[in-house]
Design an enzyme around this catalytic site. Structure first.
Site, mmCIF file in Angstrom:
data_model
loop_
_atom_site.group_PDB
_atom_site.id
_atom_site.type_symbol
_atom_site.label_atom_id
_atom_site.label_comp_id
_atom_site.label_asym_id
_atom_site.label_seq_id
_atom_site.Cartn_x
_atom_site.Cartn_y
_atom_site.Cartn_z
ATOM 1 N N SER A 91 43.689 48.024 38.162
ATOM 2 C CA SER A 91 42.794 47.401 37.269
ATOM 3 C C SER A 91 41.222 47.890 37.216
ATOM 4 C CB SER A 91 42.703 45.841 37.488
ATOM 5 O OG SER A 91 42.093 45.239 36.546
ATOM 6 N N SER A 116 43.530 37.887 37.979
ATOM 7 C CA SER A 116 44.898 37.215 38.311
ATOM 8 C C SER A 116 45.551 37.037 37.086
ATOM 9 C CB SER A 116 44.601 35.915 39.189
ATOM 10 O OG SER A 116 44.084 34.978 38.567
ATOM 11 N N GLY A 157 38.934 36.723 35.843
ATOM 12 C CA GLY A 157 40.260 36.487 35.316
ATOM 13 C C GLY A 157 41.276 37.605 35.731
ATOM 14 N N ASP A 203 43.014 31.223 31.210
ATOM 15 C CA ASP A 203 42.881 32.569 31.502
ATOM 16 C C ASP A 203 44.112 33.601 30.880
ATOM 17 O OD1 ASP A 203 40.710 32.085 32.933
ATOM 18 O OD2 ASP A 203 41.078 32.828 34.991
HETATM 19 N N1 LIG Z 1 44.708 44.639 40.105
HETATM 20 C C1 LIG Z 1 45.468 43.578 40.897
HETATM 21 N N2 LIG Z 1 46.536 44.125 41.584
HETATM 22 C C2 LIG Z 1 46.924 43.141 42.733
HETATM 23 N N3 LIG Z 1 46.684 41.929 42.695
HETATM 24 C C3 LIG Z 1 45.813 41.660 41.701
HETATM 25 C C4 LIG Z 1 45.058 41.991 40.690
HETATM 26 N N4 LIG Z 1 44.503 41.516 40.252
HETATM 27 C C5 LIG Z 1 44.581 40.351 40.586
HETATM 28 N N5 LIG Z 1 45.305 40.324 41.650
HETATM 29 C C6 LIG Z 1 45.887 38.962 42.214
HETATM 30 O O1 LIG Z 1 44.667 37.913 41.927
HETATM 31 C C7 LIG Z 1 43.975 37.360 42.677
HETATM 32 C C8 LIG Z 1 42.651 37.207 42.524
HETATM 33 O O2 LIG Z 1 42.704 36.038 41.693
HETATM 34 P P1 LIG Z 1 41.486 35.009 41.523
HETATM 35 O O3 LIG Z 1 41.089 34.360 42.914
HETATM 36 O O4 LIG Z 1 42.055 33.934 40.660
HETATM 37 O O5 LIG Z 1 40.335 35.758 40.998
HETATM 38 P P2 LIG Z 1 39.933 36.457 39.573
HETATM 39 O O6 LIG Z 1 41.221 35.865 38.584
HETATM 40 O O7 LIG Z 1 38.688 35.572 38.997
HETATM 41 O O8 LIG Z 1 39.851 37.616 39.901
HETATM 42 C C9 LIG Z 1 43.894 38.647 43.724
HETATM 43 O O9 LIG Z 1 43.646 38.303 45.277
HETATM 44 C C10 LIG Z 1 45.388 39.210 43.868
HETATM 45 O O10 LIG Z 1 46.389 38.272 44.345
HETATM 46 C C1 LIG Z 2 37.936 27.838 37.304
HETATM 47 C C2 LIG Z 2 38.815 27.973 36.195
HETATM 48 O O1 LIG Z 2 38.455 27.299 35.283
HETATM 49 C C3 LIG Z 2 38.655 29.490 35.924
HETATM 50 C C4 LIG Z 2 38.933 30.290 37.096
HETATM 51 O O2 LIG Z 2 38.846 31.685 36.760
HETATM 52 P P1 LIG Z 2 38.784 33.019 37.653
HETATM 53 O O3 LIG Z 2 40.210 32.917 38.460
HETATM 54 O O4 LIG Z 2 37.799 32.605 38.696
HETATM 55 O O5 LIG Z 2 38.647 34.179 36.921
HETATM 56 C C5 LIG Z 2 40.180 27.797 36.770
HETATM 57 C C6 LIG Z 2 41.184 27.507 35.699
HETATM 58 O O6 LIG Z 2 40.783 27.308 34.417
HETATM 59 O O7 LIG Z 2 42.448 27.676 35.933
HETATM 60 MG MG LIG Z 3 42.244 34.064 38.370
#
Ligand SMILES: Nc1ncnc2c1ncn2[C@@H]1O[C@H](COP(=O)(O)OP(=O)(O)O)[C@@H](O)[C@H]1O
Ligand SMILES: C[C@@](O)(CCOP(=O)(O)O)CC(=O)O
Ligand SMILES: [Mg+2]
Length: 398
Positions: A136, A147, A145, A205
């Site tokens: 990514s 995840s 986003g 997301d």
């Molecule tokens: N490129 C990626 N490779 C592996 N896992 C990923 C990747 N992107 C996201 N993830 C998974 O999603 C998690 C992050 O999600 P989250 O805490 O919701 O943060 P956000 O969605 O804001 O980046 C990581 O810890 C991992 O488990």
């Molecule tokens: C806090 C929230 O509104 C967004 C979370 O986004 P991110 O995983 O931090 O990118 C949770 C959700 O809508 O599922």
């Molecule tokens: Mg997320």
């Protein structure tokens, strides 16, 4: 069952307004970013399932034969997607050695992958062996986003490998995309993956990662906003690590503890999102004025304070708001907060010099900044020749 090679990508997102409140049924406005997650799925004859996740230094491999018993006594579920199968999640935890309550990034990514793989192929005669590599451009765990982009890529690639949606492998260019019905299915499966990573996601997301563009999201209802002005947004990553899962559950605890205080805050965030939506529509139809931008800036300030009240602020995010305000620019956190990323609105007349000075100061305190274009496409299939060379190199390296 043998599956062919395929490549897919999906975008990250920024939430303009409504993060956290959207989990509790309020309106959110979110936009896709030009930063994407890319996935390569390759069928193999190794008898193994391999997953390579270089962004989080995770590589795992399992024998297909060891996974088969986890689904062989289950009812065929291929192609259907209802509630998260908690029993399967428990089996997978035991199989992969993931403790209950773990928020480790590798563990969560692996569980989401195994869940989508096994439930996607549950109805097949035999489980196919394959190698999946995901890389990514998005920072992981920073509010953009990642995840959802990850689970949308997994969902699209696995569903097409299973034949549940079309494979689109024959298109020479990246002009093809999935039908509305297929996108709905990709989104539904991705949502199950988000549940594994997040605990209690709203679904906003994965909707943005699937459809792209600018969306209004309210209690599962997705409405694309087709007429909106082109916004200039500066993204800043404070690099303070945080977990969406823990932040979302912290907000829930606060609502349970102080319902009479927190419910009005959520109502107010809902009104902020709705007012922003009306303002954006007006700007697109009647033309954008200075007053419109004043309103957008005030809404960002109000929402940032509300998010701090919810307990998802962070001193680094306060620094972002303070430093940018010194240049007349307004910022708020985006995503789950607690660190991670913030967005800063740049007005059309904001001189490049002013934005650049703010960026220098933000970089000086250790933050990462980039001006981004928003509203790009959602999940896409690709052929190898049309991927950026750097991305292809990462996805095909051994
Ligand atoms: N490129 C990626 N490779 C592996 N896992 C990923 C990747 N992107 C996201 N993830 C998974 O999603 C998690 C992050 O999600 P989250 O805490 O919701 O943060 P956000 O969605 O804001 O980046 C990581 O810890 C991992 O488990
Ligand atoms: C806090 C929230 O509104 C967004 C979370 O986004 P991110 O995983 O931090 O990118 C949770 C959700 O809508 O599922
Ligand atoms: Mg997320």
């Amino acid at each position: 069952m043998h599956v062919g090679e395929r490549f897919v990508s999906a975008p990250g997102k920024a939430i303009l307004h409504g993060e956290h409140a959207v989990v509790h049924g309020k309106v959110a406005l979110a936009v896709s970013l030009n930063l994407r997650t890319y996935l390569r799925l390759q069928g193999t004859a190794s008898g193994q399932i391999c997953i390579h996740l270089p962004n989080i230094d995770t590589f795992r491999a399992w024998d297909v034969a060891a996974l088969q018993p986890l689904v062989s006594d289950r009812k065929a579920a291929g192609g259907r997607c209802g509630e998260l199968d908690l029993e399967l999640v428990e089996r997978l935890r035991a199989f992969a050695g993931v403790a209950e309550g773990s928020t480790d990034s590798g563990n969560m990514a692996v569980l989401a992958f195994l869940y989508l793989y096994l439930s996607g192929f549950a109805g097949a005669q035999t489980l196919p062996s394959m190698s999946v590599r995901v890389w990514s451009e998005l920072p992981t765990g920073a509010g953009l986003g990642s995840s959802a982009a990850y689970t949308v890529c997994l969902s699209a690639a696995l569903l097409s490998a299973r034949g549940t949606i079309s494979s689109l492998l024959t298109q020479p260019q990246d002009t093809a995309s999935w039908s509305e019905e297929e996108l709905t299915l990709i989104n539904k499966w991705a949502f199950q993956g988000e549940k594994i990573i997040h605990g209690n996601p709203s679904g906003v997301d994965n909707a943005v990662a699937t459809w792209g563009g600018i969306l209004r999201y309210h209690a599962g209802k997705i409405t694309p906003l087709s007429r909106v002005p082109l916004l200039r947004i500066l993204l800043t990553n404070t690099k303070v690590p945080r977990s969406t899962k823990l932040l979302v559950s912290g907000v829930k605890d606060k609502i349970n503890k102080f319902p009479s205080i927190m419910v009005p805050v959520l109502e107010s965030v809902d009104a902020v999102s709705r007012t922003c939506e009306l303002t954006l529509r007006e700007m697109a139809t009647a033309g954008a004025s200075a007053q419109h931008y004043d309103t957008l800036e005030e809404l960002m300030d109000i929402n940032q304070h509300h998010l701090s009240v919810m307990g998802v602020g962070h001193p680094a995010l306060d620094t972002l708001c303070r430093l940018t305000l010194a240049h007349g620019l307004h910022s708020k956190l985006t995503g789950a907060g607690g660190g991670g990323c913030g967005i800063t609105l740049l007005r059309p007349e904001t001189a490049q010099r002013v934005a650049q000075e703010a960026v220098w100061e933000l970089r000086e305190v250790g933050f990462e900044c980039w001006e981004t274009s928003i509203g790009g496409p959602g999940v896409l299939p690709h052929c190898a020749t049309s991927l950026p060379q750097g991305v292809l190199d990462v996805l095909t390296s051994h």
